[in-house]
Design a protein around this motif. Structure first.
Motif, PDB file in Angstrom:
ATOM      1  N   ASP A  68       0.834  -1.188   0.000  1.00  0.00           N
ATOM      2  CA  ASP A  68       0.000   0.000   0.000  1.00  0.00           C
ATOM      3  C   ASP A  68       0.873   1.244   0.000  1.00  0.00           C
ATOM      4  OD1 ASP A  68      -1.818   2.072   0.585  1.00  0.00           O
ATOM      5  OD2 ASP A  68      -3.188   0.574   1.408  1.00  0.00           O
ATOM      6  N   GLN A  69       0.692   2.068  -1.031  1.00  0.00           N
ATOM      7  CA  GLN A  69       1.537   3.251  -1.195  1.00  0.00           C
ATOM      8  C   GLN A  69       1.349   4.279  -0.096  1.00  0.00           C
ATOM      9  OE1 GLN A  69       3.236   3.868  -4.247  1.00  0.00           O
ATOM     10  NE2 GLN A  69       2.328   2.421  -5.666  1.00  0.00           N
ATOM     11  N   ALA A  70       0.163   4.281   0.502  1.00  0.00           N
ATOM     12  CA  ALA A  70      -0.127   5.330   1.491  1.00  0.00           C
ATOM     13  C   ALA A  70       0.200   4.869   2.908  1.00  0.00           C
ATOM     14  CB  ALA A  70      -1.576   5.764   1.389  1.00  0.00           C
ATOM     15  N   ARG A 101       4.983   5.365  -1.062  1.00  0.00           N
ATOM     16  CA  ARG A 101       4.954   6.132  -2.316  1.00  0.00           C
ATOM     17  C   ARG A 101       6.250   6.904  -2.551  1.00  0.00           C
ATOM     18  NH1 ARG A 101       1.424  10.643   0.203  1.00  0.00           N
ATOM     19  NH2 ARG A 101      -0.452   9.420   0.007  1.00  0.00           N
TER      20      ARG A 101
END
Lengths: 272, 327
Positions: free
Chosen positions: B89-91, B134
């Motif tokens: 998950d990038q966040a 990210r």
């Protein structure tokens, strides 16, 4: 060489823990993407301000119901759809990036993946609706019925949100990628405009009116209206709150059952 | 002894396209196995079947003794999957990603934290641990993804084209990370289109093409399958290529391969054909061509692959370039 701490071979998180963990992940992810937060809040407020101050003067309502009182419940109802649309995009994103594959390869309740998302999105919806409601009051909307009626209306919106989250989960799973999921937003525009959310249906041509008066958004918008405006709206809408609330609960229940079944089935088989 | 993977007659169709066409293979435990094949050979379909993500229509597939269809839940407990895309998950931060996956495997918060920490150390991600993903480079994301598949301490780690799309430096880095895991005794099933990757990481290679197993064995065994030795001549002047090629055609058992760009001519011989080699060398000397180099060498896996599937691999065309197509 580092070694992993010896643990008993891991099992699986139960559905409650799993739902909690994934709900937290979805919420954190949403809050850390300011563009999404801003979009959600600004989009609804902008639409509301546009209609209230630009088109509002030209849109006539009957029976002495000011347009602001007519329209704010409609905006809030439409806001439910615009906000839960994000669920479809979130699910499509998770599919595209392989996150769903990872979860599906784990010993893990498939339902928790979806319930976690629904719980988080309903929580986010509550916050966005609260802000939208505040903007509604700021532009001149006033509760004509009891505070309890207002709270009931708010609760009802969350029920719609819950139902539409399942609909948009199905959309996200079927779309499989973000672009296709975004394409669905056009349908949301059509469904909300061809309803009583923004304008009374009385002025629409016959065929459109027939559609508008028999679709869920109209039932829901009118339910929210009659709960917040009380007897003030009854003359205008033709029915009391009970009529619209029951109709919209039927819609919500139907949508919830149909699309949770579709979503779970699609998720189990997934992108095979 | 239980085989890590046991596949018999696996068949899977997508509409009219047959992705797996009666594929059979066996993997013993304690091995790193590379499944090698051109795009569309069925590598990804096979890996997705092993990971319980899709169900083959026919045939039998067991992972660590569990049937993927009837005992999918048990299979999921013993595998870790890292796919073509970094499924992180990038966040979330690197640490949060690892803790999330560990908790979903049912670990307590404390266990999950400890395992996440160990994985971060193993992959040299401690400094970046609390940054959002990210902000990571592509190579770091893949490493984190690999790490996420490890927090549950799987018996079988499944890596689907782990270095596709990475720059050469990141590839080497990831190879080191994978090798470290292998040393710890994790079984690995790896798919790749890069022969150098298979050669470097795997003790066993399975070549598949059009949904079927074409050949399998150790890299050395596979190389022996297309003959023992290759005589390779490197000329200084491009104009001399035909001279050498002609000389070798007269002497050789097969037509020589000519690579104009690198000015190399190579030809294979049967194993142990010492006399042939001497004749070949003599013919080259008598051809009058000016040589830059001459060598007798083992065949490369590229040549094996070409011989067995009739196709060049992407690594034969350009080493380490990004190909994002999925098989």
């Amino acid at each position: 060489m580092t070694t992993l701490t010896p643990t008993i071979r891991t099992g699986r998180a139960g559905i409650v823990t799993g739902t909690g963990l994934l709900a937290k992940r979805t919420t954190v992810t949403f809050l850390r993407r300011p563009e999404l937060v801003v979009l959600s809040l600004v989009q609804m407020s902008a639409i509301m301000l546009t209609f209230r101050f630009i088109f509002g003067g030209a849109i006539g309502t009957a029976h002495g119901l000011p347009y602001v009182d007519f329209s704010v419940p409609g905006f809030i109802t439409a806001g439910v759809l615009f906000q839960t649309l994000g669920t479809a995009i979130g699910i499509a994103e998770d599919m595209e990036q392989g996150f769903i594959d990872r979860l599906r390869s784990m010993p893990f309740s498939t339902a928790a993946m979806l319930t976690g998302r629904v719980v988080a999105d309903t929580g986010i919806l509550a916050i966005v609706l609260a802000v939208t409601t505040a903007v509604g009051f700021a532009v001149g909307f006033r509760l004509q019925a009891s505070v309890l009626g207002g709270l009931e209306a708010f609760g009802l919106c969350l029920v719609f949100g819950l139902a539409f989250s399942w609909l948009f989960i199905a959309v996200g799973l079927l779309a499989g990628n973000v672009k296709a999921a975004q394409g669905v937003s056009m349908i949301v525009f059509i469904v909300t405009f061809a309803s009583s959310a923004y304008v009374p249906t009385q002025t629409m041509p016959g065929w459109l009116r027939a559609f508008a008066e028999n679709q869920p958004v109209t039932a829901m918008a009118n339910a929210v209206r009659s709960l917040t405006l009380g007897s003030h709206s009854q003359a205008f809408l033709g029915h009391g709150p009970g009529y619209f609330v029951i109709r919209s609960l039927f819609w919500a229940g139907g949508i919830l059952v149909a699309f949770s079944v579709i979503s779970v089935a699609k998720f189990r088989r997934a992108a095979g | 002894m239980t085989l890590t993977i046991e596949a018999r007659g696996l068949t899977k169709r997508f509409g009219k396209k047959t992705a797996l066409d009666g594929l059979s293979l066996e993997v013993e435990s304690g091995q790193v196995v590379a499944v090698l094949g051109p795009n569309g050979a069925g590598k990804t379909t096979f890996v997705r079947s092993v990971s319980t993500l899709i169900r083959p229509e026919e045939g039998e597939l067991k992972v660590c003794g569990y049937d993927v269809r009837r005992e999918a839940e048990s299979v999921r407990r013993v595998i870790g999957l890292a796919g073509q895309y970094a499924a992180v998950d990038q966040a979330l931060s690197g640490r949060e990603n690892l803790v999330l996956v560990a908790r979903l495997f049912g670990q307590s918060a404390k266990q999950a934290k400890a395992n996440a920490e160990a994985v971060l150390e193993l992959f040299g991600l401690v400094e970046a641990a609390d940054r959002l993903v990210r902000t990571y480079s592509g190579g770091m994301r893949r490493k984190l993804d690999l790490g996420a598949s490890l927090v549950s301490q799987p018996r079988l780690l499944i890596l689907d084209e782990p270095t596709t799309g990475l720059d050469p430096r990141s590839r080497l880095d990831l190879w080191d990370a994978i090798e470290a895991l292998v040393e710890r005794g994790t079984d690995v099933l790896l798919t790749t289109q890069y022969l150098d990757e298979a050669d470097r990481l795997a003790r066993n290679i399975v070549i598949i093409d059009q949904g079927r197993t074409v050949a399998s064995g150790t890299p050395a065994e596979l190389k022996r399958r297309i003959g023992g030795k290759i005589l390779e001549v490197h000329v200084r002047d491009r104009a001399h290529i035909p001279l050498v090629a002609q000389a070798l055609t007269r002497e050789g058992v097969a037509a020589p391969e000519i690579d104009e760009a690198t000015r190399r001519i190579s030809v294979g011989a049967d194993d142990g054909a010492a006399q042939w080699l001497i004749d070949g060398l003599t013919a080259v000397r008598d051809s009058g061509a000016v040589l830059a180099d001459i060598a007798v060498r083992e065949p490369s896996l590229d040549e094996v692959f070409l011989a067995l599937t009739g196709q060049k691999t992407s690594s034969a065309e350009s080493v380490g370039t990004a190909t994002l197509e999925t098989a």
